[in-house]
Structure formats: structure tokens, C-alpha cells
Design a protein around this motif. Sequence first.
Motif, PDB file in Angstrom:
ATOM      1  N   SER A 103      25.571  -2.462  -6.749  1.00 19.07           N
ATOM      2  CA  SER A 103      24.423  -2.017  -7.263  1.00 19.07           C
ATOM      3  C   SER A 103      23.201  -2.361  -7.000  1.00 19.07           C
ATOM      4  O   SER A 103      23.156  -4.105  -5.180  1.00 19.07           O
ATOM      5  N   VAL A 104      21.921  -2.035  -6.207  1.00 16.17           N
ATOM      6  CA  VAL A 104      20.608  -2.432  -5.600  1.00 16.17           C
ATOM      7  C   VAL A 104      19.456  -2.419  -6.381  1.00 16.17           C
ATOM      8  O   VAL A 104      19.612  -1.777  -7.773  1.00 16.17           O
ATOM      9  N   PRO A 105      18.713  -3.076  -6.286  1.00 14.45           N
ATOM     10  CA  PRO A 105      17.653  -3.329  -7.480  1.00 14.45           C
ATOM     11  C   PRO A 105      16.069  -2.245  -7.092  1.00 14.45           C
ATOM     12  O   PRO A 105      16.910  -1.517  -5.861  1.00 14.45           O
ATOM     13  N   VAL A 106      16.196  -2.358  -8.442  1.00 14.94           N
ATOM     14  CA  VAL A 106      14.928  -1.107  -8.256  1.00 14.94           C
ATOM     15  C   VAL A 106      13.289  -1.557  -7.789  1.00 14.94           C
ATOM     16  O   VAL A 106      12.975  -2.794  -8.616  1.00 14.94           O
ATOM     17  N   LEU A 107      12.830  -0.679  -7.670  1.00 14.42           N
ATOM     18  CA  LEU A 107      11.720  -1.156  -7.459  1.00 14.42           C
ATOM     19  C   LEU A 107      10.585   0.202  -7.974  1.00 14.42           C
ATOM     20  O   LEU A 107      10.272   0.793  -7.650  1.00 14.42           O
ATOM     21  N   PRO A 108      10.042  -0.622  -9.002  1.00 15.14           N
ATOM     22  CA  PRO A 108       9.028   0.183 -10.445  1.00 15.14           C
ATOM     23  C   PRO A 108       8.473   1.358  -9.085  1.00 15.14           C
ATOM     24  O   PRO A 108       7.530   0.360  -7.909  1.00 15.14           O
ATOM     25  N   ASP A 109       7.664   2.183  -9.323  1.00 13.13           N
ATOM     26  CA  ASP A 109       6.800   2.748  -8.922  1.00 13.13           C
ATOM     27  C   ASP A 109       5.356   2.206  -9.036  1.00 13.13           C
ATOM     28  O   ASP A 109       4.044   3.213  -9.204  1.00 13.13           O
ATOM     29  N   THR A 110       5.210   1.678  -9.383  1.00  6.51           N
ATOM     30  CA  THR A 110       3.857   0.258  -9.721  1.00  6.51           C
ATOM     31  C   THR A 110       2.625   0.571  -8.281  1.00  6.51           C
ATOM     32  O   THR A 110       3.107   0.712  -7.450  1.00  6.51           O
ATOM     33  N   PRO A 111       1.262   1.704  -8.981  1.00  5.71           N
ATOM     34  CA  PRO A 111       0.713   2.119  -7.892  1.00  5.71           C
ATOM     35  C   PRO A 111       0.013   0.528  -7.059  1.00  5.71           C
ATOM     36  O   PRO A 111      -0.317  -0.186  -7.785  1.00  5.71           O
ATOM     37  N   GLY A 112       0.359   0.892  -5.650  1.00  2.33           N
ATOM     38  CA  GLY A 112      -0.004  -0.415  -4.958  1.00  2.33           C
ATOM     39  C   GLY A 112       0.710  -1.721  -4.690  1.00  2.33           C
ATOM     40  O   GLY A 112       1.006  -2.425  -3.744  1.00  2.33           O
ATOM     41  N   LEU A 113       2.344  -1.992  -5.791  1.00  2.00           N
ATOM     42  CA  LEU A 113       3.119  -2.791  -5.422  1.00  2.00           C
ATOM     43  C   LEU A 113       3.962  -2.068  -4.803  1.00  2.00           C
ATOM     44  O   LEU A 113       4.081  -4.112  -3.905  1.00  2.00           O
ATOM     45  N   ALA A 114       4.445  -1.680  -3.965  1.00  2.00           N
ATOM     46  CA  ALA A 114       5.065  -2.019  -2.554  1.00  2.00           C
ATOM     47  C   ALA A 114       4.784  -2.876  -1.404  1.00  2.00           C
ATOM     48  O   ALA A 114       4.828  -3.337  -0.647  1.00  2.00           O
ATOM     49  N   GLU A 115       3.038  -2.173  -1.045  1.00  2.00           N
ATOM     50  CA  GLU A 115       2.095  -2.906  -0.349  1.00  2.00           C
ATOM     51  C   GLU A 115       1.785  -4.472   0.051  1.00  2.00           C
ATOM     52  O   GLU A 115       1.296  -4.932   0.513  1.00  2.00           O
ATOM     53  N   THR A 116       2.680  -4.638  -1.994  1.00  2.00           N
ATOM     54  CA  THR A 116       2.303  -6.570  -1.949  1.00  2.00           C
ATOM     55  C   THR A 116       3.613  -7.415  -1.062  1.00  2.00           C
ATOM     56  O   THR A 116       3.360  -8.096  -0.583  1.00  2.00           O
ATOM     57  N   ASP A 117       4.493  -6.180  -0.252  1.00  2.00           N
ATOM     58  CA  ASP A 117       5.363  -7.028   0.178  1.00  2.00           C
ATOM     59  C   ASP A 117       6.416  -7.470  -0.622  1.00  2.00           C
ATOM     60  O   ASP A 117       6.056  -9.104  -0.344  1.00  2.00           O
ATOM     61  N   GLY A 159       5.404  -8.564 -23.134  1.00  2.00           N
ATOM     62  CA  GLY A 159       4.937  -6.917 -23.723  1.00  2.00           C
ATOM     63  C   GLY A 159       3.580  -6.621 -22.959  1.00  2.00           C
ATOM     64  O   GLY A 159       2.854  -6.412 -23.421  1.00  2.00           O
ATOM     65  N   VAL A 160       3.676  -7.377 -22.147  1.00  2.00           N
ATOM     66  CA  VAL A 160       2.388  -7.207 -21.209  1.00  2.00           C
ATOM     67  C   VAL A 160       4.084  -5.449 -19.832  1.00  2.00           C
ATOM     68  O   VAL A 160       4.662  -5.699 -19.064  1.00  2.00           O
ATOM     69  N   SER A 161       2.740  -4.420 -19.370  1.00  2.00           N
ATOM     70  CA  SER A 161       3.149  -3.933 -18.470  1.00  2.00           C
ATOM     71  C   SER A 161       2.230  -3.735 -17.613  1.00  2.00           C
ATOM     72  O   SER A 161       1.211  -3.178 -17.481  1.00  2.00           O
ATOM     73  N   VAL A 162       2.550  -3.796 -16.328  1.00  2.00           N
ATOM     74  CA  VAL A 162       1.951  -3.973 -15.642  1.00  2.00           C
ATOM     75  C   VAL A 162       2.005  -2.775 -14.807  1.00  2.00           C
ATOM     76  O   VAL A 162       2.120  -1.960 -14.756  1.00  2.00           O
ATOM     77  N   THR A 163       0.232  -2.361 -14.014  1.00  2.00           N
ATOM     78  CA  THR A 163      -0.691  -0.656 -14.193  1.00  2.00           C
ATOM     79  C   THR A 163      -0.805  -1.022 -12.470  1.00  2.00           C
ATOM     80  O   THR A 163      -0.994   0.117 -12.238  1.00  2.00           O
ATOM     81  N   GLY A 164      -0.874  -2.032 -11.843  1.00  2.00           N
ATOM     82  CA  GLY A 164      -0.814  -2.025 -10.810  1.00  2.00           C
ATOM     83  C   GLY A 164      -1.225  -2.857 -10.041  1.00  2.00           C
ATOM     84  O   GLY A 164      -1.501  -4.475 -10.607  1.00  2.00           O
ATOM     85  N   ALA A 165      -1.398  -2.630  -8.568  1.00  2.00           N
ATOM     86  CA  ALA A 165      -1.055  -4.343  -7.608  1.00  2.00           C
ATOM     87  C   ALA A 165      -1.802  -4.239  -6.305  1.00  2.00           C
ATOM     88  O   ALA A 165      -2.169  -3.088  -5.995  1.00  2.00           O
ATOM     89  N   SER A 166      -2.616  -5.133  -5.671  1.00  2.00           N
ATOM     90  CA  SER A 166      -3.092  -5.033  -4.973  1.00  2.00           C
ATOM     91  C   SER A 166      -3.159  -6.120  -4.045  1.00  2.00           C
ATOM     92  O   SER A 166      -2.521  -7.765  -4.913  1.00  2.00           O
ATOM     93  N   SER A 167      -2.909  -6.082  -1.912  1.00  2.00           N
ATOM     94  CA  SER A 167      -2.700  -7.655  -1.656  1.00  2.00           C
ATOM     95  C   SER A 167      -4.313  -8.173  -2.114  1.00  2.00           C
ATOM     96  O   SER A 167      -5.587  -7.287  -1.744  1.00  2.00           O
ATOM     97  N   LEU A 168      -3.962  -9.709  -1.686  1.00  2.00           N
ATOM     98  CA  LEU A 168      -4.938 -10.504  -1.072  1.00  2.00           C
ATOM     99  C   LEU A 168      -5.878 -10.956  -0.154  1.00  2.00           C
ATOM    100  O   LEU A 168      -5.155 -10.976   0.643  1.00  2.00           O
ATOM    101  N   PRO A 169      -6.860 -10.541  -0.115  1.00  2.00           N
ATOM    102  CA  PRO A 169      -7.893 -11.289   1.346  1.00  2.00           C
ATOM    103  C   PRO A 169      -6.592 -12.236   2.261  1.00  2.00           C
ATOM    104  O   PRO A 169      -6.495 -12.454   3.693  1.00  2.00           O
ATOM    105  N   ASP A 170      -6.604 -13.526   1.383  1.00  2.00           N
ATOM    106  CA  ASP A 170      -5.905 -14.833   1.648  1.00  2.00           C
ATOM    107  C   ASP A 170      -4.233 -14.362   2.046  1.00  2.00           C
ATOM    108  O   ASP A 170      -4.371 -16.062   2.026  1.00  2.00           O
ATOM    109  N   GLY A 171      -3.709 -13.578   1.639  1.00  2.00           N
ATOM    110  CA  GLY A 171      -2.690 -13.661   1.596  1.00  2.00           C
ATOM    111  C   GLY A 171      -2.343 -13.823  -0.687  1.00  2.00           C
ATOM    112  O   GLY A 171      -3.124 -14.335  -0.756  1.00  2.00           O
ATOM    113  N   GLY A 172      -0.886 -13.049  -0.419  1.00  2.00           N
ATOM    114  CA  GLY A 172      -0.753 -13.495  -1.228  1.00  2.00           C
ATOM    115  C   GLY A 172      -1.108 -11.639  -2.767  1.00  2.00           C
ATOM    116  O   GLY A 172      -1.161 -10.946  -1.909  1.00  2.00           O
TER     117      GLY A 172
END
Length: 503
Positions: free
Chosen positions: A162-176, A250-263
Amino acid sequence: MSTDPRTQATPDETYDVIVIGGGPVGENAADRASRTGLSVAVVEAELVGGECSYWACMPSKALLRPGAALAAARAVPGVQADPLLDPAPILARRDEMVSHWDDSGQVQWLDGAGISLVRGLGRLVGTKLVEVSPEDPDADVDDLPETRLLAARHAVIVATGSVPVLPDTPGLAETDPWSSREATSVQDVPTSIVILGGGVVGVEMATAFRDLGSQVTLLSRGRLLGRSEPIASEAVAAGLKTIGVDVRLGVSVTGASSLPDGGARLAYDGPQGKGSVAAAQVLVATGRVPRTADLGVDVVGLEPGKALAVDDQLEVQGVDGGWLFACGDVTGRVATTHQGKYQGRVVGDVVAARFGRAKPGEAAAAGADGETPEPWSRYAATADHGAKTQVVFSRPEVASVGLTEAEARKAGLTVKAVSYKLGSVSGAVLVAEGYEGTAQIVVDTDRQVVVGATFVGPDAAEMLHAATIAIVGQVPLARLWHAVPAYPTISEVWLRLLETYGL
């Protein structure tokens, strides 16, 4: 008939059986299939030994063991234990456990077993035809060969996992974000990590990284270990909080963004409304899917990306001719290495008996003449349905086998669940001061047999096999009563469970 020119070409090599996937599941299938004289080839694009050996079971448990050992030592009065773990030797030992990501030892085993290894990515291109190419962009093995066409005289066994699933959460893929692979092969422990997912990988990695010194936040849409008994979910959540993990349910992640200093920073909706959390690293552990997207299953009428449905002989359904088999995660049945290896042994025996130099009667017993093999025989993966086992190496550990109470009732069984506090057993008191844990069995009251069991507590994994034997053997409670547990051991809980049930 296929018009694909590859199916008209002369095969470069021909074997009796081709196994696609060289992990422990495929290795077991290949080994068993070769035992009646069949020639077998294993096709693998990455490291022989697969996910479990290099990126899952072995490295994760190597990371978890030091913390468990330290906790056990601290629970015994008079034993001196350092207050902190040293990450460097822990990671060094992890590297040794995975052979420094060198598969030469596994390759040597294949050679010794007389099994051929074909390096490359295997794809079905026709009936009993497998194309092997060096086109896998994630391959960890250099110098893959040129494309070759392999033919199987009798059978192809798919064990691609099997292979892991990456949710299509906005911005998540860009956080590496990390998957479990990056987490278990970590070289530099992050100062903080946020983990998405409350399943096995999520809770185990939350435990491991907290032990290694990271600040850990775990976000889960539902309860932890949602397929386990509620007693397990509650105990693991409490255990994580005790060691300092920030658990948010009970948490649903709605978005992700990279921080200027990493993370990265993750935004979410939770029970108390909207919120966010930042960390140096994100680990996505939201599930896995069968690896069939790049397998070429469409040429035999199956849908890429979907599990390969199999019968109890692990023959793939919907494909004519009785030549295509599958085992392990790719079947969608049970996603554990040990259950996959069990399936590998079954399918290997089926193929060996149907197509090899089997003893009189063995081919028929394996279903060669259209007969249905007997349940619980070598030729049927019966344990997949009611005796599957799993251990979660969290703190406390969770060990389970068979059906949960909810699963048993959904299956139409009349059941009674009985639980007992492990800390009340003399053996547990000796093991650890303040030992906390619970044992639960689910009893089919019509047949008076155990159909499910869960153990939660330190070293609970070592208690599991007795329950597995009771379930597989369908041992009546009246007979189980005579299986006298030694004193003082934690296994004495079996006596207490039966007493609580009413024997």
C-alpha cells in the motif's frame, strides 16, 4: 485478445510463478510457491524486504523500544533510570535494525532459496505477462535494468502493498509534509511536530517523537485507534497526554501554510471552534491505499487504485483463468505485515499445490478442480475474517485479536463483553508499581467461545497469542477454564475473566 504490442513480443524470461513485490509478504509467497519444484521470480523496484523492514515495523519499533524500557524501569522501585533518552544512540540502533537501508542480506536469502530477483517496477501487460521497467521515480536502488518482459507459465502473485494518502487539504502539499517513511528514517529530530491522524502510525510516532524530545501535537478527526475497543482509545489518549503530547480530537484540518522561518501552520475546525497550530514539521498519517495505481490491472479488467478482491485462496476475483493471485495490503483485507505474511503462506501453498509437483490429493485440496478448500486448512486464509491480530506499540500497548464487541454484534452474533483490570492481578503488581491496564474478551454466548479479545497495558503484546489460540481453536469456555494460568503472572487475568463471565 489484447492489441498491445508488448503482449505479442517474445518474453525475455519465463518462470512458473512471478511475484510482484519483494517485501516480507511477497517473500513468503515466493518461498512457499517454490516448494514443489516451481521456478519463481520476485520483481522489486526498491529494497528487497519492503516497507516493513526499512520504513515501518522494524524502524518504528526500534524508535519506540527505548521509551518503553525507560518507563518500565521507572515503574519498579529501587531501579535507577536516567530521566531523559539520548536520541543519537537510538537513531544509530534504528539504522542497524534496518541494515542501514542495505538489502544485500535479503537478496542473499532469495538466492539461497533458489528464487530469482528481477530489479524494476513490475506491471501487468497481459495474461501472465509482466513488464519490468526502471521507471519508478521513488526507487531507492540504483542502476535498475532496462525494460524486460517476463512470462509466467502458471501464476502471477501481486504483493505490492500500500501507499500513504495525502489529503487534498489546501496548502498541505506545499509544506513538504512527511509520510511514515520520513518519520521512521529521521536523521535530525525536529524541535516540534504536528501529526495528522489518530491511527496506529499517528499514535506510535507521537510516542516516539515525544520520547526523542520533540514537542508533539496530534490532530485526529475522531477518537484514537477508531477501529479498536473504546477502552483502548481512551487509554492511549490518556497515555499520550501523560507523556506531554498535545492531543486534539474531533479536529478537521482546513488549510496549511509554510512559515517564513521554516515549518508550517495548520488551520482547523474543532469542538471549540476554529484554531491553528504551528510546528517545525508536519507528519501526515491519515491512512494508506492498496498500491494498484501503477500496476497495470486495467489490462485484465480491474480498476487501478482499488484493492484486488480475492477469495480465501487469494485468487483475484473478476479475472478469468485462475492465474492471478494477490496477498497483503493490496487485497484490502487486513493491513498488517503479519497477516499479510500469513496470506503469503496460504497463496504460496495454493499455487504450489495447484501447479507444482504436489502429493496426491493436494491439488484438489487447494481448489485445483473447482472444489472449495476447507476452512482452516493450509489453503484458506480463514483467519482474515475472525482471528486477525494487531499490536499498537503505544504506551500503554494495545493488543487485539478477532472481533470487537461492535463488530461481533454487527455480524449478528449474540455476545457478552467481559473486562477486568489488569492492575488487580498479582503478576501485574510485581511488574510495575501502579500498573494500569484492562483485559476484555467478547464471548459468543450461543457457542460459548471467545470471538474477540483486547489487552491494554505495559507489554500487553506478549499476552495476545493465548487469546489468538483460543479464538482460532474455538476453545469452549468450559474447556478454557482448565487452562490453568501460572502464578504470579499477568496471564492470570484469564482466570479472572472467566470468573467474571460466570464460570
